[in-house]
Design an enzyme around this catalytic site. Structure first.
Site, PDB file in Angstrom:
ATOM      1  N   PHE A 160      -0.320 -15.557  31.863  1.00  0.00           N
ATOM      2  CA  PHE A 160      -0.912 -16.758  31.810  1.00  0.00           C
ATOM      3  C   PHE A 160      -0.556 -17.430  30.246  1.00  0.00           C
ATOM      4  O   PHE A 160      -0.859 -16.737  29.176  1.00  0.00           O
ATOM      5  CB  PHE A 160      -2.454 -16.772  31.780  1.00  0.00           C
ATOM      6  CG  PHE A 160      -3.017 -18.035  31.484  1.00  0.00           C
ATOM      7  CD1 PHE A 160      -2.662 -19.149  32.600  1.00  0.00           C
ATOM      8  CD2 PHE A 160      -3.548 -18.707  30.518  1.00  0.00           C
ATOM      9  CE1 PHE A 160      -3.361 -20.485  32.577  1.00  0.00           C
ATOM     10  CE2 PHE A 160      -4.032 -19.985  30.123  1.00  0.00           C
ATOM     11  CZ  PHE A 160      -3.899 -20.796  31.372  1.00  0.00           C
ATOM     12  N   ASP A 203       2.693 -13.621  23.063  1.00  0.00           N
ATOM     13  CA  ASP A 203       1.563 -14.654  23.019  1.00  0.00           C
ATOM     14  C   ASP A 203       0.222 -13.560  22.780  1.00  0.00           C
ATOM     15  O   ASP A 203      -0.341 -12.974  23.567  1.00  0.00           O
ATOM     16  CB  ASP A 203       1.602 -15.257  24.522  1.00  0.00           C
ATOM     17  CG  ASP A 203       0.298 -16.032  24.759  1.00  0.00           C
ATOM     18  OD1 ASP A 203      -0.794 -15.990  23.987  1.00  0.00           O
ATOM     19  OD2 ASP A 203       0.357 -16.913  25.771  1.00  0.00           O
ATOM     20  N   LYS A 261      -6.907 -19.632  20.538  1.00  0.00           N
ATOM     21  CA  LYS A 261      -8.244 -19.443  20.866  1.00  0.00           C
ATOM     22  C   LYS A 261      -9.473 -19.130  19.431  1.00  0.00           C
ATOM     23  O   LYS A 261     -10.149 -20.009  19.246  1.00  0.00           O
ATOM     24  CB  LYS A 261      -8.324 -18.172  21.768  1.00  0.00           C
ATOM     25  CG  LYS A 261      -7.913 -18.641  23.187  1.00  0.00           C
ATOM     26  CD  LYS A 261      -8.371 -17.777  24.300  1.00  0.00           C
ATOM     27  CE  LYS A 261      -8.270 -18.442  25.695  1.00  0.00           C
ATOM     28  NZ  LYS A 261      -7.128 -18.469  26.218  1.00  0.00           N
TER      29      LYS A 261
HETATM   30  C1  LIG Z   1      -6.148 -19.334  26.815  1.00  0.00           C
HETATM   31  C2  LIG Z   1      -4.483 -18.836  26.842  1.00  0.00           C
HETATM   32  C3  LIG Z   1      -3.425 -19.817  26.623  1.00  0.00           C
HETATM   33  C4  LIG Z   1      -3.771 -21.329  26.791  1.00  0.00           C
HETATM   34  O1  LIG Z   1      -4.463 -22.065  25.785  1.00  0.00           O
HETATM   35  P1  LIG Z   1      -4.937 -23.368  25.725  1.00  0.00           P
HETATM   36  O2  LIG Z   1      -5.697 -23.451  24.492  1.00  0.00           O
HETATM   37  O3  LIG Z   1      -6.206 -23.253  26.978  1.00  0.00           O
HETATM   38  O4  LIG Z   1      -4.042 -24.202  25.990  1.00  0.00           O
HETATM   39  C5  LIG Z   1      -2.145 -19.406  26.600  1.00  0.00           C
HETATM   40  N1  LIG Z   1      -2.063 -18.076  26.702  1.00  0.00           N
HETATM   41  C6  LIG Z   1      -3.027 -17.071  26.779  1.00  0.00           C
HETATM   42  C7  LIG Z   1      -2.607 -15.542  26.627  1.00  0.00           C
HETATM   43  C8  LIG Z   1      -4.246 -17.469  26.814  1.00  0.00           C
HETATM   44  O5  LIG Z   1      -5.266 -16.614  26.933  1.00  0.00           O
END
Ligand SMILES: *Cc1c(COP(=O)(O)O)cnc(C)c1O
Length: 394
Positions: free
Chosen positions: A137, A222, A251
């Site tokens: 994700f 990420d 986050k």
């Molecule tokens: C939450 C998340 C995102 C996206 O972040 P947003 O602030 O909602 O755009 C991308 N990568 C990972 C691993 C995430 O947990």
């Protein structure tokens, strides 16, 4: 009042979110209160965001002070909080430079753009492909959903961006075969969060790093969910003995204020010259002051060590629970990024736990995810375990 709010919201806000029928009003550390006065222990933290808990007095104070001094001026000018935050992030990581955005998706957009630009500048414009992982994700913008390995996220938005391919997480041979002359980077989460708290097999991330080195590719990690102490080290990759070329954060970085950051080595970041990328709100004084205070509190109160210790305690308790309940198929995760996979649907349990005063969330339909604030107390964990013990017998 509560019903009016819910009805109005359902009428005027796009129906993109499936919400639980509560209106949250107030928080303090790991506790939330709704408008009916019911209290909840928060094992969600706004999805791994409020790592220092709700309404932290020092962050509240810094935000109030900064709001009274300077909220926004654009990146036409230097500001002190943005500079200090970038310096601190660089000092605490492998990276030499930082680009600020406002969300995780924006941080990943910056990473994808930087990887492509790096190879354009290197005279290899044909290298634009990024190999990603299944069940990954990376966000909901067009580029980041194209990098996301879950069909349900892409449904209805065809055509997605060109140049993204997918291999199963932990499958190094599949990764090898997916790399071709067009590949510029491999992009992955050290631990897949939304994908069901999937940890890398021993040596997997190191082999990805070796492969990137052999083939001259960039490794993009990420760490939007795994970073900022969540897994028991400041960044998850530290536990797996690898260093990426690019890392994304968001986050928990400002404990709840919207921020995203893309960090890179000097060699790679050099491709982001003047005019290459920009964001109006990226790194405003207000948000970066909050992030800076968050980092200071984390250092002073040794929050990362605390997350590691509490995480071990929590995971052991979940493993004990597994011995008593056959419906638990697996306990997974590191630090305070934990999950239990059930051998049946788990989403039904979320409202049941909520009724008993615990907020948890469900990923991939069968896995309960636990991402409490990193300041969670052992007695709060004990209370959740006790409740799970009751609920899982059914
Ligand atoms: C939450 C998340 C995102 C996206 O972040 P947003 O602030 O909602 O755009 C991308 N990568 C990972 C691993 C995430 O947990």
């Amino acid at each position: 009042m509560t019903d009016t709010i819910m009805h109005t919201a359902d009428r005027v806000i796009t129906a993109t979110y499936k919400r639980f029928p509560v209106v949250m009003e107030r928080g303090q550390a790991c506790t939330l209160w709704d408008t009916r006065g019911r209290r909840y222990t928060d094992f969600v933290s706004g999805i791994a965001v409020c790592n220092l808990g709700h309404a932290h007095p020092r962050i509240a104070e810094v935000v109030a002070r900064q709001a009274g001094q300077l909220v926004h001026v654009s990146n036409l000018y230097y500001t002190i909080p943005q500079t200090e935050l970038a310096r601190m992030l660089v000092e605490h990581s492998f990276a030499d430079r930082v680009f600020f955005g406002n969300s995780g998706a924006e941080a990943n957009e910056a990473a994808i753009k930087l990887a492509r630009k790096y190879f354009k500048d290197a005279g290899q414009p044909e290298r634009f492909g990024i190999v990603c992982m299944e069940k990954s994700f990376h966000g909901r913008t067009m580029a980041t959903l194209s990098a996301t390995g879950q069909d349900k996220i892409k449904q209805g938005f065809d055509p997605v961006l060109e140049g993204f391919s997918f291999v199963p997480f932990n499958d190094i041979d599949a990764l090898k075969s997916a790399i071709d002359d067009h590949t510029c980077a491999v992009m992955l989460e050290p631990i897949q969060g939304e994908g069901g708290i999937r940890c890398p097999d021993p040596g997997f991330l190191q082999r990805v790093r070796q492969l990137c080195d052999q083939r001259g590719l960039l490794m993009i990690l990420d760490e939007i969910q795994t970073g900022m102490g969540r897994t028991g080290t400041r960044f998850a990759h530290e536990q797996y003995d690898v260093t990426p070329d690019i890392m994304t954060l968001a986050k928990a970085l400002a404990n709840g204020l919207p921020i995203g950051a893309m960090l890179a080595t000097e060699r790679v970041a050099a491709a982001f010259g003047i005019g290459a990328h920009a964001s109006t709100f990226g790194g405003t004084p207000l948000v970066t002051a909050a992030a800076l205070e968050t980092l200071k509190i984390m250092d002073e109160e040794r929050i990362v060590d605390r997350a590691r210790d509490t995480g071990t305690y929590f995971k052991d308790a979940l493993k004990q629970l597994k011995l008593r309940h056959r419906c638990i198929a697996e306990v997974r995760g590191r630090g305070l990024l934990l999950g239990i996979q059930l051998n049946r649907p788990a989403d039904r349990l979320v409202p049941v736990l909520m009724d008993k005063g615990f907020l948890v969330n469900c990923v991939q339909g069968d896995t309960l995810r636990f991402v409490p604030p990193l300041i969670i107390q052992k007695d709060e964990i004990d209370a959740l375990i006790h409740c799970l013990d009751e609920v899982l017998t059914f």
